[in-house]
Design a protein around this motif. Structure first.
Motif, PDB file in Angstrom:
ATOM      1  N   ALA A   1     -27.233  10.515  23.134  1.00 16.17           N
ATOM      2  CA  ALA A   1     -26.161   9.639  22.664  1.00 16.17           C
ATOM      3  C   ALA A   1     -26.548   9.049  21.315  1.00 16.17           C
ATOM      4  O   ALA A   1     -27.718   8.730  21.096  1.00 16.17           O
ATOM      5  N   THR A   2     -25.557   8.912  20.429  1.00 14.12           N
ATOM      6  CA  THR A   2     -25.849   8.311  19.123  1.00 14.12           C
ATOM      7  C   THR A   2     -24.850   7.211  18.779  1.00 14.12           C
ATOM      8  O   THR A   2     -23.688   7.267  19.154  1.00 14.12           O
ATOM      9  N   ASP A   3     -25.352   6.225  18.066  1.00 15.73           N
ATOM     10  CA  ASP A   3     -24.533   5.238  17.375  1.00 15.73           C
ATOM     11  C   ASP A   3     -24.830   5.495  15.904  1.00 15.73           C
ATOM     12  O   ASP A   3     -25.811   4.991  15.357  1.00 15.73           O
ATOM     13  N   GLN A   4     -24.041   6.368  15.296  1.00 15.06           N
ATOM     14  CA  GLN A   4     -24.383   6.877  13.977  1.00 15.06           C
ATOM     15  C   GLN A   4     -23.796   6.045  12.848  1.00 15.06           C
ATOM     16  O   GLN A   4     -22.734   5.473  12.984  1.00 15.06           O
ATOM     17  N   SER A   5     -24.557   6.000  11.766  1.00 13.69           N
ATOM     18  CA  SER A   5     -24.073   5.410  10.514  1.00 13.69           C
ATOM     19  C   SER A   5     -24.788   6.124   9.379  1.00 13.69           C
ATOM     20  O   SER A   5     -25.663   6.961   9.610  1.00 13.69           O
TER      21      SER A   5
ATOM     22  N   SER B   1     -26.745   4.686   7.234  1.00 17.23           N
ATOM     23  CA  SER B   1     -28.052   4.093   6.913  1.00 17.23           C
ATOM     24  C   SER B   1     -29.004   4.017   8.106  1.00 17.23           C
ATOM     25  O   SER B   1     -30.187   4.298   7.965  1.00 17.23           O
ATOM     26  N   ILE B   2     -28.500   3.646   9.287  1.00 19.11           N
ATOM     27  CA  ILE B   2     -29.342   3.585  10.491  1.00 19.11           C
ATOM     28  C   ILE B   2     -28.552   4.169  11.653  1.00 19.11           C
ATOM     29  O   ILE B   2     -27.463   3.705  11.953  1.00 19.11           O
ATOM     30  N   THR B   3     -29.120   5.179  12.288  1.00 18.88           N
ATOM     31  CA  THR B   3     -28.487   5.788  13.458  1.00 18.88           C
ATOM     32  C   THR B   3     -29.362   5.537  14.674  1.00 18.88           C
ATOM     33  O   THR B   3     -30.551   5.860  14.661  1.00 18.88           O
ATOM     34  N   GLY B   4     -28.757   4.950  15.692  1.00 22.14           N
ATOM     35  CA  GLY B   4     -29.460   4.761  16.959  1.00 22.14           C
ATOM     36  C   GLY B   4     -29.308   6.025  17.802  1.00 22.14           C
ATOM     37  O   GLY B   4     -28.245   6.649  17.802  1.00 22.14           O
ATOM     38  N   VAL B   5     -30.379   6.390  18.493  1.00 20.95           N
ATOM     39  CA  VAL B   5     -30.368   7.575  19.345  1.00 20.95           C
ATOM     40  C   VAL B   5     -30.929   7.209  20.708  1.00 20.95           C
ATOM     41  O   VAL B   5     -31.923   6.477  20.797  1.00 20.95           O
ATOM     42  N   ALA B   6     -30.295   7.711  21.757  1.00 20.50           N
ATOM     43  CA  ALA B   6     -30.805   7.509  23.121  1.00 20.50           C
ATOM     44  C   ALA B   6     -30.767   8.851  23.839  1.00 20.50           C
ATOM     45  O   ALA B   6     -29.807   9.610  23.701  1.00 20.50           O
TER      46      ALA B   6
ATOM     47  N   VAL C   1     -23.885  15.968  24.268  1.00 16.45           N
ATOM     48  CA  VAL C   1     -24.057  14.898  23.285  1.00 16.45           C
ATOM     49  C   VAL C   1     -22.824  14.007  23.378  1.00 16.45           C
ATOM     50  O   VAL C   1     -21.709  14.500  23.551  1.00 16.45           O
ATOM     51  N   VAL C   2     -23.034  12.700  23.286  1.00 14.66           N
ATOM     52  CA  VAL C   2     -21.909  11.765  23.205  1.00 14.66           C
ATOM     53  C   VAL C   2     -22.156  10.868  21.996  1.00 14.66           C
ATOM     54  O   VAL C   2     -23.272  10.384  21.792  1.00 14.66           O
ATOM     55  N   ILE C   3     -21.123  10.747  21.172  1.00 16.58           N
ATOM     56  CA  ILE C   3     -21.231   9.972  19.935  1.00 16.58           C
ATOM     57  C   ILE C   3     -20.109   8.947  19.871  1.00 16.58           C
ATOM     58  O   ILE C   3     -19.102   9.077  20.557  1.00 16.58           O
TER      59      ILE C   3
ATOM     60  N   CYS D   1     -25.983   2.109  25.193  1.00 19.20           N
ATOM     61  CA  CYS D   1     -24.726   1.718  25.847  1.00 19.20           C
ATOM     62  C   CYS D   1     -23.730   2.874  25.881  1.00 19.20           C
ATOM     63  O   CYS D   1     -23.054   3.092  26.897  1.00 19.20           O
ATOM     64  N   ILE D   2     -23.623   3.623  24.806  1.00 21.44           N
ATOM     65  CA  ILE D   2     -22.713   4.775  24.745  1.00 21.44           C
ATOM     66  C   ILE D   2     -23.133   5.810  25.792  1.00 21.44           C
ATOM     67  O   ILE D   2     -22.290   6.344  26.522  1.00 21.44           O
ATOM     68  N   GLY D   3     -24.438   6.065  25.890  1.00 21.05           N
ATOM     69  CA  GLY D   3     -24.939   6.984  26.912  1.00 21.05           C
ATOM     70  C   GLY D   3     -24.683   6.470  28.319  1.00 21.05           C
ATOM     71  O   GLY D   3     -24.277   7.228  29.208  1.00 21.05           O
ATOM     72  N   GLU D   4     -24.894   5.186  28.522  1.00 23.83           N
ATOM     73  CA  GLU D   4     -24.646   4.562  29.837  1.00 23.83           C
ATOM     74  C   GLU D   4     -23.178   4.723  30.239  1.00 23.83           C
ATOM     75  O   GLU D   4     -22.876   5.048  31.380  1.00 23.83           O
ATOM     76  N   ALA D   5     -22.265   4.477  29.296  1.00 27.53           N
ATOM     77  CA  ALA D   5     -20.832   4.606  29.584  1.00 27.53           C
ATOM     78  C   ALA D   5     -20.493   6.044  29.964  1.00 27.53           C
ATOM     79  O   ALA D   5     -19.726   6.276  30.901  1.00 27.53           O
ATOM     80  N   PHE D   6     -21.084   7.002  29.267  1.00 26.01           N
ATOM     81  CA  PHE D   6     -20.853   8.412  29.583  1.00 26.01           C
ATOM     82  C   PHE D   6     -21.320   8.732  31.007  1.00 26.01           C
ATOM     83  O   PHE D   6     -20.619   9.390  31.772  1.00 26.01           O
TER      84      PHE D   6
END
Length: 168
Positions: free
Chosen positions: A10-14, A16-21, A65-67, A150-155
């Motif tokens: 799962a990603t919270d992409q931007s 400048s900073i992308t979170g990955v789980a 993958v979930v984004i 959180c995005i991964g958890e929701a998925f």
């Protein structure tokens, strides 16, 4: 018969900073951050970001993958940049034959029972994501990592519901 281990990225992409789980069998396996915020050249940072996300997906070889979907927050040029990053992730997944799901921020927050809607500002939504991760995992992480988890958890929650419906 042993069930196949399912790996989710799962990603919270931007730009400048992308979170990955990364989750294995519905359990948080690892979390990470691709941090390019110090690179002030937007075009160069964009190219590095999509390359790094693509390499991450290739290296982890997830089953899906979930984004996070893009939404207008600051200005149209930022929206376009995020849409291009989203497109690059989708292309990577298509090339690697990995299913990719796109979740609207309001959707994943609803699944996790976040308080949102009229009058709830962005800082409050970020606080809720941090608290969710702190309460569930006891972790104090950067917001990008929290939101990727959180995005991964929701998925995972959504797919457990679907599994339940299919077994009825």
């Amino acid at each position: 018969m042993e069930m196949k281990k399912i790996k989710l990225l799962a990603t919270d992409q931007s730009s400048s900073i992308t979170g990955v789980a990364v989750f294995e069998n519905n359990e948080l396996f690892k979390y990470d951050m691709i941090d390019l915020h110090e690179n002030k050249n937007q075009e160069e940072r964009f190219k590095k970001m999509i390359t790094r996300i693509g390499e991450y997906i290739t290296r982890e070889s997830p089953d899906c993958v979930v984004i996070e979907d893009v939404s207008l927050q600051t200005n149209v040029s930022t929206l376009l940049l995020l849409a291009q990053i989203q497109g690059a992730i989708l292309q990577t997944c298509v090339t690697l034959n990995i299913p990719c799901y796109v979740y609207k921020p309001s959707f994943w927050r609803k699944v996790l029972n976040f308080n949102q809607g009229k009058g709830i500002k962005r800082p409050e939504l970020k606080r809720q994501a941090r608290e969710y991760i702190q309460n569930k995992y006891g972790l104090s992480l950067k917001i990008d990592q929290c939101e990727a988890i959180c995005i991964g958890e929701a998925f995972i929650i959504e797919n457990e519901k679907l599994k339940g419906k299919n077994n009825d």
